[in-house]
Design a protein around this motif. Structure first.
Motif, PDB file in Angstrom:
ATOM      1  N   TYR A  23       0.817  -1.228   0.000  1.00  0.00           N
ATOM      2  CA  TYR A  23       0.000   0.000   0.000  1.00  0.00           C
ATOM      3  C   TYR A  23       0.848   1.274   0.000  1.00  0.00           C
ATOM      4  O   TYR A  23       0.629   2.180  -0.810  1.00  0.00           O
ATOM      5  N   ARG A  39      -0.518  15.171   3.655  1.00  0.00           N
ATOM      6  CA  ARG A  39      -0.594  14.649   5.031  1.00  0.00           C
ATOM      7  C   ARG A  39       0.015  15.655   6.005  1.00  0.00           C
ATOM      8  O   ARG A  39      -0.467  15.857   7.111  1.00  0.00           O
ATOM      9  N   CYS A  56      -9.609   5.208  10.189  1.00  0.00           N
ATOM     10  CA  CYS A  56      -9.167   4.447   9.017  1.00  0.00           C
ATOM     11  C   CYS A  56      -7.644   4.582   8.874  1.00  0.00           C
ATOM     12  O   CYS A  56      -7.141   4.916   7.792  1.00  0.00           O
ATOM     13  N   ASP A  80      -8.899   1.230  12.867  1.00  0.00           N
ATOM     14  CA  ASP A  80      -9.140   0.637  11.539  1.00  0.00           C
ATOM     15  C   ASP A  80      -9.776  -0.732  11.757  1.00  0.00           C
ATOM     16  O   ASP A  80      -9.551  -1.365  12.786  1.00  0.00           O
ATOM     17  N   GLY A 125      -7.227   9.957   6.517  1.00  0.00           N
ATOM     18  CA  GLY A 125      -6.582  10.094   5.219  1.00  0.00           C
ATOM     19  C   GLY A 125      -7.180   9.132   4.208  1.00  0.00           C
ATOM     20  O   GLY A 125      -7.269   7.927   4.451  1.00  0.00           O
TER      21      GLY A 125
HETATM   22  C1  LIG Z   1      -7.162   4.039   1.586  1.00  0.00           C
HETATM   23  S1  LIG Z   1      -6.763   3.342   3.135  1.00  0.00           S
HETATM   24  C2  LIG Z   1      -6.236   4.774   4.012  1.00  0.00           C
HETATM   25  C3  LIG Z   1      -5.159   4.492   4.994  1.00  0.00           C
HETATM   26  C4  LIG Z   1      -4.551   5.713   5.667  1.00  0.00           C
HETATM   27  N1  LIG Z   1      -5.537   6.522   6.329  1.00  0.00           N
HETATM   28  C5  LIG Z   1      -3.757   6.577   4.723  1.00  0.00           C
HETATM   29  O1  LIG Z   1      -3.905   7.795   4.789  1.00  0.00           O
HETATM   30  O2  LIG Z   1      -2.958   6.044   3.952  1.00  0.00           O
HETATM   31  C6  LIG Z   1      -8.372   3.033   3.784  1.00  0.00           C
HETATM   32  C7  LIG Z   1      -8.390   2.331   5.139  1.00  0.00           C
HETATM   33  O3  LIG Z   1      -9.702   2.480   5.683  1.00  0.00           O
HETATM   34  C8  LIG Z   1     -10.064   1.292   6.362  1.00  0.00           C
HETATM   35  N2  LIG Z   1     -11.528   1.300   6.513  1.00  0.00           N
HETATM   36  C9  LIG Z   1     -12.459   1.429   5.533  1.00  0.00           C
HETATM   37  N3  LIG Z   1     -13.702   1.470   6.066  1.00  0.00           N
HETATM   38  C10 LIG Z   1     -13.539   1.401   7.418  1.00  0.00           C
HETATM   39  C11 LIG Z   1     -14.441   1.408   8.511  1.00  0.00           C
HETATM   40  N4  LIG Z   1     -15.768   1.500   8.349  1.00  0.00           N
HETATM   41  N5  LIG Z   1     -13.933   1.322   9.765  1.00  0.00           N
HETATM   42  C12 LIG Z   1     -12.595   1.204   9.965  1.00  0.00           C
HETATM   43  N6  LIG Z   1     -11.700   1.178   8.965  1.00  0.00           N
HETATM   44  C13 LIG Z   1     -12.156   1.280   7.702  1.00  0.00           C
HETATM   45  C14 LIG Z   1      -9.454   0.189   5.506  1.00  0.00           C
HETATM   46  O4  LIG Z   1      -9.308  -0.995   6.227  1.00  0.00           O
HETATM   47  C15 LIG Z   1      -8.121   0.839   5.090  1.00  0.00           C
HETATM   48  O5  LIG Z   1      -7.107   0.514   5.985  1.00  0.00           O
END
Ligand SMILES: C[S@@+](CC[C@H](N)C(=O)[O-])C[C@H]1O[C@@H](n2cnc3c(N)ncnc32)[C@H](O)[C@@H]1O
Length: 236
Positions: A23, A39, A56, A80, A125
């Motif tokens: 990722y 960020r 998240c 998360d 994010g």
């Molecule tokens: C695109 S990544 C973003 C990660 C990080 N915030 C960043 O800025 O790189 C999306 C994240 O959101 C989490 N996610 C999506 N829906 C969620 C929810 N309802 N509750 C908790 N985590 C969630 C996913 O598991 C994933 O790790």
């Protein structure tokens, strides 16, 4: 007859499990490193907070950006629902020496396992698009934030200038899939979901109008890099 609406959460979580190991690298490549500046911009708005919730949190990029700032003396709670992403976050926090100022909570951010008014800052994010029920999520944000405190949400967005919009969606439709095929380890299908999730998501002004009805005392957004990204600031 009542319709049964299937939750997209298992699909979203499975998708991030598949790409958890790559990722960060892919994020940098596909955003041309713009995510780093964005960020930092978010973190600068939360520098005086003592306890920040990172919704998240994924691999911990937002949390580490904030914790790396010398003038930030607080702690971060990473939330998360995906264990694989959080495992990567934990290893990175350990490597960078921030684990003691962080707490990792496996949970759904639409149903936070916290008491009311526990934090004096929140951030997220690149995840607004993944929320199943934005109303529920914004209400949870408001519930856990203390009065007059800020939540800052960053996500990719819709450029508001026509020419930029054309170039941007050309990139997403033609170049992004090719780059993700080259750099992702057989998970290119996941990266086709990401541009589509943006196309289906609210435009900045529409999301702002929605936020205005949620009972925050102030809401605003700031476009970054010609509106290819947007930072929303919500004050309770
Ligand atoms: C695109 S990544 C973003 C990660 C990080 N915030 C960043 O800025 O790189 C999306 C994240 O959101 C989490 N996610 C999506 N829906 C969620 C929810 N309802 N509750 C908790 N985590 C969630 C996913 O598991 C994933 O790790």
């Amino acid at each position: 007859m009542n319709k049964i609406i299937e939750s997209k959460k298992p699909y979203v979580s499975q998708m991030f499990s598949e790409i958890s190991g790559e990722y960060d690298k892919l994020n940098r490549i596909l955003s041309f490193c713009l995510d780093i500046r964005w960020r930092r911009k978010v973190s600068s708005k939360l520098i005086l907070s003592k306890l920040v919730l990172d919704f998240c949190a994924g691999t911990g990029e937002m949390a580490i950006t904030l914790l790396s700032r010398h003038s930030f003396k607080g702690k971060v709670i990473l939330c998360d629902f995906n264990e694989d992403m959080l495992k990567v976050a934990k290893a990175k926090l350990k490597r960078s020496g921030f684990l003691e100022r962080a707490c990792i909570v496996l949970c759904d951010v639409e149903r936070l396992p916290f008491k009311n008014n526990i934090s004096d800052g929140a951030m997220m994010g690149f995840s607004l698009r993944h929320m199943e029920d934005l109303d529920l999520f914004f209400n949870e944000t408001k519930r856990v934030l203390r009065k007059n405190k800020k939540a800052v949400f960053l996500d990719v967005a819709h450029p508001e200038v026509k020419l930029i919009k054309r170039i941007y969606f050309l990139y997403y439709d033609k170049i992004f899939p090719k780059l993700s095929r080259i750099f992702s380890k057989g998970h290119a299908h996941v990266y086709s979901y990401l541009p589509n999730s943006l196309k289906l998501f609210f435009k900045q002004k529409d999301l702002l109008n929605m936020l205005k009805k949620m009972g925050f005392s102030e809401v605003a957004y700031q476009n970054v890099f010609f509106g290819t990204g947007a930072i929303y600031t919500l004050i309770k």
